[in-house]
Structures are given as structure tokens and as C-alpha cells.
Scaffold this motif. Structure first.
Motif: not given
Lengths: 271, 281
Positions: B35-50
């Protein structure tokens, strides 16, 4: 005085730091587990080949050994052939194309190969090249081409152009010049590069781990990892396996130290 | 003549590298449809991936430790072995030896040496009375990363030492003679002749060691697989686990793009810093 003393202490300490672990492994291969734990550095009480026979019969070590041998020799041979052809071609191009091609291959040096593991895995699954020695050879070739081309191009560029030009005037084709002049001249460089590639392919864990699950296709490093799980508490078996897996390179190293050092440092300096 | 190599390289290196960018914009478990999610992965990496933040920190700690100690040790031993005497050549051959072993073998050997119960490292510490140093090296969150980093230094110091020796042998002997005439001590000679003259070699050694440490997948995988509690997890082991244990291929691709960026930025920074240094001297 003090300097010489300190120098000697430092040199001996580092030498021991290498000799001691190596001896523990070599001696341990002939011992029982208990002996390894209690007296790791002592001479084995009875020199026993029990671990070796267990490794052959129970661990079936010949299969991964054969696979490693096939994958490594094929990878090295193919990479060397393709890389030396490409490097020769690039070094003979005086126009922009040569520079662009060289830059394109150098790009592969800047990007660590591990970055590509996901697309490679997906691509190889599609092509049915997982659980295949041919697949492993293809990955090895692709990953080691950039560095090999880089080393060999630098080498060919340092050979006097006149040697090739004179042959060209005499009517030799490019292919002929490559085979009769470039290749023989590049033997030392090819030897060093070949050893560098051999060490990398023989020792690689990442790609077999990712692409191979079938027992009859596993390579030595992957088998060692399996043994770690299987014989978690039996270091005698692990040491024997390490000894067997390292033996080919150790023997080569003893006889070809110079080429080893040249190859493995060229790889580092250029990489 | 370049064509065969170019074809393989394009198909199995450049094409995967580009498709990696596409995968990084998807959410995919490897089985169902991506599924295409755009930059979602990168946003997640920056914000919620301890976990990712911890792992990036580990990667830097690991690399920093190895670069500092391996470079220092290899230069240290290179200065001792720079002359081509028989003993020196024999010692160089010995020190270089671990380089030819596989990371897996080295990993398993050190797993034994670090063993808390019958390992050799602790046996030595106990023998010399340093009982408090007899730790569970690989089993403790505090020490696992550094214990592996130490093995990595043991593994590759000889290789870097050989590069240093080649560099040191290029330094003109007159410089040392002049320094000696001026009454310079050994330390002063090192500081004023060896160190500045070896700067180009240091640049090579540091650059290579950095990349080598960022790539230390095999060693970590064979010693701790990133544990305990991710204390020795670095970027390459995390990428592998994200893809092949958690089956989050898109997210793993995004992480591997982070790895490229980090490696490129560090290489670029090092080149600048070390060039300024060599330029001044």
C-alpha cells in the motif's frame, strides 16, 4: 631503555591477544567440552578426532563446505573476468563516456551493499533465485563488481598507454590487446583483487542468511550460525567447525601472505 | 567490453537501489498487496520510533568507539613495526591474521571468551584480582555494545596497521634526523613529524573504519543478534530484523535510506575535516 621495554611489552601483549584465542580454538577442537571450560589453554589430555567425526557425520559439514567452495570460486572467477574487461575498457576510453562509466561504478562504493537487501530479496524471490547457489553467485558478483572495477581501472590507467597503442598500430583488435597484453601485465593486481574477493565471499553471512533456508544449499558461515543454536553449550563442536571453515583461508594465507596483505589493504584503501 | 559488467551492475545494484526508494514509500508485509503511504514511514521514523532512535545512537557509539581505539591502536603498533626487520615482518603477519577470519568465527570465538562462567576474559580479571571487572559482558545491557566493539577492534587493527605502515614508510628519514639533531624527544618527534605527515593515511583509515563499523552486521548477528534489549542493535541489524523478523519491508527500506544518508553525510564531513587538517600542516 624505558621505550624499548614498553615497546616490547606492547608487542608481546598484542601477539598474545591473538595467539591465545587462536590456540584455545585449535586445541579445543581436539578436546571434550569439560576440558575446554576448565583448562582452555592446556594440551588435550587425549588427542581425539571425535569432534571431527561428529561434525562430518552428524553435522554433515561436507555439504556447506562444498557449497561455499562452489559459490566462492564461481563468484571470484566471474567478477574478475567481468571487472577486468570493464576496467580495461574504461581505462582505454579517453572521452567523457569513460569518466561517466567510472563515476557510475564508483557510486556503488559510496552506497553500502547492505542498503539493497530488501529490493534484492524481493527481486530474487520473484525470479525464484532464493535457495539457489546461482542466486548467491549473482549477488556476490553484483556487490563486488564496483570495488574490483575501481581497483583494476586505477591499475590499468597506470600502465603506459604506448604499450597498448603500439599493439593497436600493429593491427591487434581491442579484444586481442586485452588478452595478450593487458591481462598478462595485470597478473599481480588480479591476484590481489582475487584474494580480496575470495575472503569476502567465503566469509559472507548476510546474503546466505537472507536468501538460503534449505539445508543442502547452506554455506559455511550460515552453518556456523546454525551450530551456534544447535550446540549452544558445546564449544568443542563450535571450535571444530570454526577450524574447518577457516582452514582454506589460513592455508592460503600461510603461502601467499604478500598477496593477502596487498589485496585486503587495496580493498580498504580504495574502498 | 564494459557492457557485461554494466548490465549486471545496473540490474542487480542500480535498479534495486532505485526500487528501494519506491519501497520506502509503501507499507508491505511481503505477502498481501503493498500500500502506498507516501512519506508516512519517514514521519513515523522521526516522531514515534524510540527503538530506531536508540539504534541510531548505538550505531554512532559503536562506530565512535571502534574508530578511536582501532585507529589509535593501529597507529601505535605501526610506529613500532615500521622498519622491515625479520621480527617486525613476522609480527605484522601475526597481527594481520584475524583479518582473514570470518566475522562469524570471530563472533563465536569472542562469545566463548566473554562467557560469564568459564570465559577467558573473566578468568584473567579474577586472576589479577579485578573481580569487579568479571561481568556478563555480552549479557548485560551496559556492556554488550562495547564488548562487541572491542572484538571488532581486535579483528581489524592489524589490517589498518598495515595501511599505516605503508604510509609511515613514505615519511622522509631526514625529517626524523633533523628532529633528533634539534634534540626532540620521541614524543615530540611523534607529535611534530609522524602525526602531521601521517595525516593523509589517517584520513583513509578513519574513513574505512567508519564504513566498516556501520556495516558490522555479521559480527553483531553472530554474537548477540542485537540484544539484550536492543542494547547492541545497530542500524544494519535493525534493518534486517525489521524486514525478516517483523516483515515490515516498506519500513525497512525507509530505514536503509536513512543508513545511506548517514553514511554519506559522515563520509563527507570526515573528508572536509581531515582535508582542512592536512591543508594546514
Amino acid at each position: 631503555m624505558f621505550y624499548n621495554f614498553a615497546r616490547r611489552v606492547a608487542l608481546i601483549s598484542f601477539a598474545l591477544a591473538i595467539i591465545v584465542p587462536t590456540s584455545i580454538v585449535v586445541l579445543g577442537a581436539f578436546k571434550k567440552d569439560l576440558e575446554i571450560y576448565t583448562q582452555p589453554l592446556a594440551w588435550p589430555k587425549h588427542w581425539s578426532l571425535f569432534n571431527f567425526s561428529r561434525l562430518i557425520h552428524e553435522g554433515n559439514v561436507f555439504v556447506p563446505f562444498r557449497n561455499s567452495l562452489i559459490v566462492t570460486t564461481c563468484s571470484v572467477a566471474i567478477t574478475l573476468t567481468l571487472a577486468s574487461m570493464a576496467a580495461y575498457g574504461i581505462s582505454r576510453m579517453i572521452n567523457v563516456t569513460g569518466k561517466v562509466l567510472f563515476l557510475l561504478f564508483s557510486l556503488g562504493l559510496a552506497i553500502p551493499g547492505q542498503v539493497n537487501i530488501i529490493p534484492i530479496y524481493i527481486l530474487f524471490t520473484k525470479l525464484h533465485l532464493t535457495n539457489s547457489l546461482i542466486g548467491l553467485i549473482m549477488v556476490n558478483v553484483a556487490v563486488t563488481l564496483p570495488i574490483s572495477i575501481f581497483i583494476l581501472t586505477t591499475f590499468f590507467r597506470n600502465i603506459q598507454k604506448e604499450m597498448f597503442e603500439v599493439a593497436g598500430i600493429d593491427g591487434a583488435t581491442t579484444w586481442r590487446i586485452y588478452r595478450s597484453i593487458a591481462l598478462p601485465l595485470s597478473r599481480p593486481a588480479m591476484g590481489a583483487t582475487g584474494i580480496f574477493l575470495f575472503v569476502i565471499c567465503w566469509n559472507d553471512l548476510l546474503y546466505p542468511l537472507m536468501l538460503i533456508t534449505q539445508a543442502d544449499k547452506k554455506t559455511l558461515p550460515l552453518t556456523l550460525i546454525d551450530f551456534r543454536g544447535e550446540y549452544a553449550t558445546s564449544f568443542s563442536m563450535l571450535f571444530t567447525a570454526i577450524l574447518v571453515a577457516s582452514m582454506p583461508l589460513v592455508i592460503m594465507y600461510v603461502f601467499m601472505q604478500r598477496s593477502f596483505v596487498a589485496g585486503l589493504t587495496a580493498g580498504a584503501v580504495k574502498g | 567490453m564494459v557492457l557485461p559488467a554494466l548490465a549486471i551492475y545496473a540490474f542487480l545494484y542500480l535498479y534495486p537501489a532505485l526500487s528501494n526508494l519506491a519501497y520506502a514509500l509503501q507499507r508491505w508485509d511481503g505477502v498481501t498487496k503493498a500500500k502506498f503511504v507516501g512519506l508516512h514511514n519517514f514521519v513515523n521514523m522521526t516522531n514515534n520510533d524510540d527503538l530506531l532512535h536508540k539504534v541510531v545512537g548505538n550505531s554512532f557509539k559503536f562506530t565512535f568507539f571502534v574508530v578511536i581505539f582501532q585507529t589509535a591502536a593501529s597507529l601505535f603498533f605501526a610506529t613500532f613495526l615500521v622498519k622491515n626487520t625479520k621480527t617486525n615482518i613476522a609480527l605484522r603477519t601475526l597481527y594481520f591474521f584475524p583479518t582473514i577470519l570470518s566475522s562469524v568465527s570471530v563472533g563465536l570465538i569472542w562469545t566463548f571468551l566473554y562467557d560469564p562462567n568459564f570465559g577467558f576474559v573473566n578468568a584473567i580479571f579474577k586472576k589479577v584480582g579485578l573481580n569487579s571487572f568479571a561481568l556478563n559482558w555480552l549479557g548485560s545491557e551496559k556492556s554488550s555494545l562495547y564488548a562487541i566493539a572491542f572484538s571488532q577492534v581486535w579483528f581489524h587493527t592489524g589490517q589498518m596497521m598495515v595501511i599505516y605502515i605503508a604510509g609511515l614508510q613514505q615519511i622522509p628519514a631526514e625529517l626524523y634526523e633533523a628532529a633528533e639533531v634539534d634534540g626532540a624527544s620521541r614524543w615530540q618527534q611523534f607529535k611534530n613529524v609522524t602525526w602531521p605527515m601521517a595525516m593523509p593515511t589517517t584520513a583513509v583509515v578513519v574513513a574505512y573504519t567508519t564504513i566498516q563499523s556501520f556495516r558490522a552486521f555479521d559480527l553483531i548477528y553472530s554474537m548477540t543478534q542485537g540484544g539484550p534489549q536492543n542494547s547492541s542493535n545497530i542500524l544494519v541489524t535493525l534493518i534486517y530484523n525489521t524486514a525478516f523478523s517483523s516483515f515490515r519491508f516498506g519500513y525497512a527500506s525507509a530505514e536503509s535510506i536513512l543508513l545511506v544518508v548517514v553514511v554519506l553525510v559522515i563520509t563527507w564531513l570526515q573528508r572536509r575535516v581531515l582535508r582542512i587538517n592536512t591543508g594546514e600542516k
